[in-house]
Design a protein around this motif. Structure first.
Motif, PDB file in Angstrom:
ATOM      1  N   ARG A 152       4.197  -7.462 -24.386  1.00 16.93           N
ATOM      2  CA  ARG A 152       3.348  -7.467 -23.287  1.00 16.93           C
ATOM      3  C   ARG A 152       2.302  -6.546 -23.084  1.00 16.93           C
ATOM      4  N   ALA A 153       1.129  -6.733 -22.785  1.00 20.78           N
ATOM      5  CA  ALA A 153       0.263  -5.341 -22.553  1.00 20.78           C
ATOM      6  C   ALA A 153       0.652  -4.728 -21.395  1.00 20.78           C
ATOM      7  N   LYS A 154       1.009  -3.255 -21.739  1.00 22.17           N
ATOM      8  CA  LYS A 154       1.251  -2.365 -20.645  1.00 22.17           C
ATOM      9  C   LYS A 154       0.210  -1.090 -20.495  1.00 22.17           C
ATOM     10  N   PRO A 155      -0.017  -0.777 -19.199  1.00 21.96           N
ATOM     11  CA  PRO A 155      -1.190   0.096 -18.842  1.00 21.96           C
ATOM     12  C   PRO A 155      -0.731   1.496 -19.839  1.00 21.96           C
ATOM     13  N   GLY A 156      -1.749   1.998 -20.618  1.00 19.39           N
ATOM     14  CA  GLY A 156      -1.484   3.416 -21.376  1.00 19.39           C
ATOM     15  C   GLY A 156      -1.564   4.383 -20.576  1.00 19.39           C
ATOM     16  N   LEU A 157      -1.327   5.421 -21.063  1.00 21.20           N
ATOM     17  CA  LEU A 157      -1.195   6.866 -20.574  1.00 21.20           C
ATOM     18  C   LEU A 157      -2.705   7.342 -19.905  1.00 21.20           C
TER      19      LEU A 157
END
Length: 697
Positions: free
Chosen positions: A226-231
């Protein structure tokens, strides 16, 4: 959009098991497949597209409660409409809202449904095809995963209605996707395609319709990352970074729209700056902010404009029979009309006496298609449909011939004399004249009943209006076909009776000539433009005159003065000299302004000097409302709403004011009439209020 819908209409959607005909819901169908996965299909009753209304949301909540009790292995949310996923909220429910507390109560109830979806204790996936906009995207964001079908479009168009997302989108989108990108999409209302949505992390996968079942299994049973929020997304949510980014966003927003006229972008930036560190705080604050915007005159007028557009689309009717268009005259207007029609899927032959203008038109077409058509193969196809012609052979096969030669009566008559014998039976002859009454053109025709006016506006690719001009001898079927053609090329028709200047030019001419009278009075041209811009016009009348071409302004002004005399301001001699010298505005590089790379060079107004006054604004804009009332009284146009729509879509008249007649209604007819009388006493009879105000409601 119609093309996308047609393409999707041919596609068989993967909708899980066949639902029972007598399910418990009006707008939803709920089934379960062999893997124990629930499929919730959204299919709004009696509608071609899914939109979210309060009764839909209530039923959605009931369906979610049933799913919770049944505990399936996972949940797929999908639209059963070929047109797409969900086109957003039902805008009908926003009309006339005046109490922010009531709006907030309703939004809170809708939020609870979307929150309910988000907290379901089972894997959830939205499968998205076609359009996924506004509230539709907010529903998708509350699912744990999103699968896009290639060709899907995503966006938050709320800003176009004077609002920002209101179903949790401001919080969920900025938490998932880097705020510099997620905020930019919400602030501009732009849409993106499935590939871009995947690159941003908005969707987890892009697939073809035939692979939907496998993609759903991969997502629900944990085989898809799944797409996760990046840094960067997390870093951008920190307080100090938010402050810096918000400042930059505000200065960008100010370039496009002033806060006092368009509060929504600024409200969204304030909302994120204050609450972006906490999703819960942002979800709560979004409700109050949205409700406050909903009752502003800007939002209510922009919602009105949304319905004006829908109304004008309906006026086009359906059943277009025009397949081949032949355009005569490859100048700026003719060339751009031909390019637009070919871009909309029609076969177009473009004729001119010389090869150079045709070559110029084809180059401009290639440039336009590069901007508005996504696939290189489709750009090539559009250019293939645009056929250059020096011999004018296309006339014989054309269903519609559009004449766009210079505004000289004798020249047009000469063209018609050569054309008419070659036209096939049932073909329509249209003129793109902006000023010559059709009565003067029809006299040379053997079959005048098939002559109509199709008056496009410049630039053709940006201004949506086309005036469909009729004369006393028209065949009603010809007019019907002309209206359907305008709708088929994704333009908005306004039916007008032939009269000098029709509606839009007649209303715009006093605005532009008054500006020239002010110049004559030694008012700084930048100040005159600033007055119009302060009112909310997209550009001032002096810059507009340069854009249109001073020679054209002079021709239209002279023609209208022969009909309306002193109702129009006089044309000063120095303007004729300017035109004689070849200083025609943008097209020659110099008019009132010097033009470089298509832009007018303007030094800022001096800090200490004259400022814009209410009287300056009234002198420019009230004559437009006055002419619109006159056109209604004379029966040139028969619908006040259509007049407002025409001025907004044909001239860019301040949309947040809802059109020149709506502006008069809002300000008060008595106030308008007394102001016009006062201006008439001071500046002359051209400001005399039209008798039509007596019956205007």
């Amino acid at each position: 959009m119609d093309k996308v819908m047609t393409a999707l209409g041919d596609r068989v959607l993967t909708l899980g098991p066949q639902p029972a005909a007598d399910g418990p819901y009006r707008h939803f169908k709920l089934t379960r497949d062999a893997d124990g996965v629930a499929w919730l299909l959204f299919d709004r009753a009696h509608a071609s597209a899914n939109t979210l209304s309060s009764d839909v949301m209530e039923e959605f909540d009931a369906a979610l409660a049933a799913i919770e009790t049944e505990r399936p292995a996972g949940l797929v949310i999908r639209s059963a409409k070929p047109s797409g996923f969900i086109a957003g909220a039902d805008v009908n429910e926003f009309r006339g809202a005046s109490d922010p507390e009531m709006v907030e109560t309703r939004i809170r109830a809708a939020h609870a449904v979307v929150d309910h979806l988000e907290v379901l204790k089972l894997p959830t996936v939205a499968v998205i095809h076609g359009f996924c906009l506004g509230g539709g995207l907010e529903v998708a964001l509350a699912c744990q995963s999103r699968i896009a079908i290639d060709g899907a479009r995503f966006g938050f168009p709320e800003v176009m209605l004077g609002l920002h997302p209101g179903l949790g989108g401001t919080a969920r989108f900025t938490a998932l996707v880097n705020p510099t990108q997620s905020m930019a999409l919400m602030l501009t209302g732009r849409t993106i395609d499935a590939r871009r949505a995947k690159a941003l992390g908005l969707v987890d996968a892009v697939t073809q319709e035939r692979h939907v079942r496998n993609a759903v299994k991969d997502v629900l049973f944990g085989r898809l990352k799944r797409a996760k929020p990046g840094l960067l997304t997390r870093a951008a949510s920190l307080g100090p970074v938010r402050g810096l980014l918000a400042k930059r966003m505000r200065s960008e927003a100010a370039k496009a729209a002033p806060r006092e006229h368009y509060p929504a972008p600024y409200a969204l930036i304030d909302l994120w700056e204050a609450n972006g560190g906490s999703k819960a705080a942002m979800l709560k604050a979004e409700q109050a902010s949205f409700a406050k915007l909903m009752v502003t005159s800007t939002a209510q007028n922009l919602i009105r404009v949304f319905f004006l557009r829908e109304q004008m689309k309906k006026a086009a009717g359906s059943g277009n029979t025009i397949r081949h268009v032949h355009v005569i005259g490859a100048g700026a207007m003719g060339g751009d009309i031909a390019a637009w029609c070919a871009g909309q899927g029609l076969r177009v032959s473009l004729a001119d006496m010389k090869a150079e203008p045709i070559a110029g038109a084809v180059n401009r077409a290639a440039e336009l298609y590069g901007k508005i058509i996504r696939k290189p193969t489709e750009v090539r196809d559009a250019l293939d449909r645009l056929i250059p012609e020096l011999d004018g052979e296309g006339v014989r096969n054309a269903d519609l011939i559009i004449e766009a030669v210079p505004e000289k009566l004798e020249l047009k008559r000469k063209v018609y004399a050569g054309l008419e014998p070659q036209m096939k039976p049932g073909a329509i002859l249209a003129t793109n004249t902006s000023s010559i009454p059709l009565q003067d053109l029809r006299t040379t025709l053997v079959r005048p009943e098939r002559l109509v006016g199709l008056h496009f506006f410049n630039p053709v690719s940006r201004l949506q209006l086309v005036e469909v001009v009729s004369h006393d001898g028209n065949d009603s079927q010809v007019l019907k076909k002309a209206l359907a053609f305008v709708g088929a090329i994704d333009r908005l028709p306004l039916a007008v009776k032939s009269s000098p200047g029709f509606l839009v030019n007649r209303a715009l001419t006093p605005y532009m000539l008054e500006a020239i009278v002010m110049l004559d009075e030694k008012t700084d041209q930048r100040l005159i433009d600033a007055a119009a811009e302060q009112f909310g016009m997209p550009m001032g009348p002096i810059e507009l005159a340069d854009q249109v071409g001073l020679d054209i302004c002079l021709d239209v002004g002279d023609m209208l003065r022969t009909k309306f005399g002193d109702l129009l301001p006089p044309t000063p001699a120095w303007l004729r000299e300017k035109v004689a010298k070849g200083e025609l505005g943008r097209k020659t590089g110099k008019g009132f302004y010097v033009w470089k790379d298509g832009k007018a060079e303007k030094a800022p107004l001096p800090e200490t000097g004259p400022r814009v006054t209410d009287q300056m604004i009234d002198r420019l804009v009230l004559p437009m409302s006055n002419v619109c009332v006159a056109a209604l009284r004379e029966g040139i146009v028969d619908d006040a709403d259509a007049v407002d729509g025409a001025m907004i879509f044909g001239t860019g008249y301040a949309p947040f004011r809802g059109g020149p007649l709506n502006y008069a209604r809002t300000r008060g007819v008595e106030n308008i009439v007394s102001t016009l009388r006062a201006l008439a006493e001071r500046f002359g009879g051209r400001f005399a209020p039209d008798p039509g105000w007596d019956n205007f409601k």
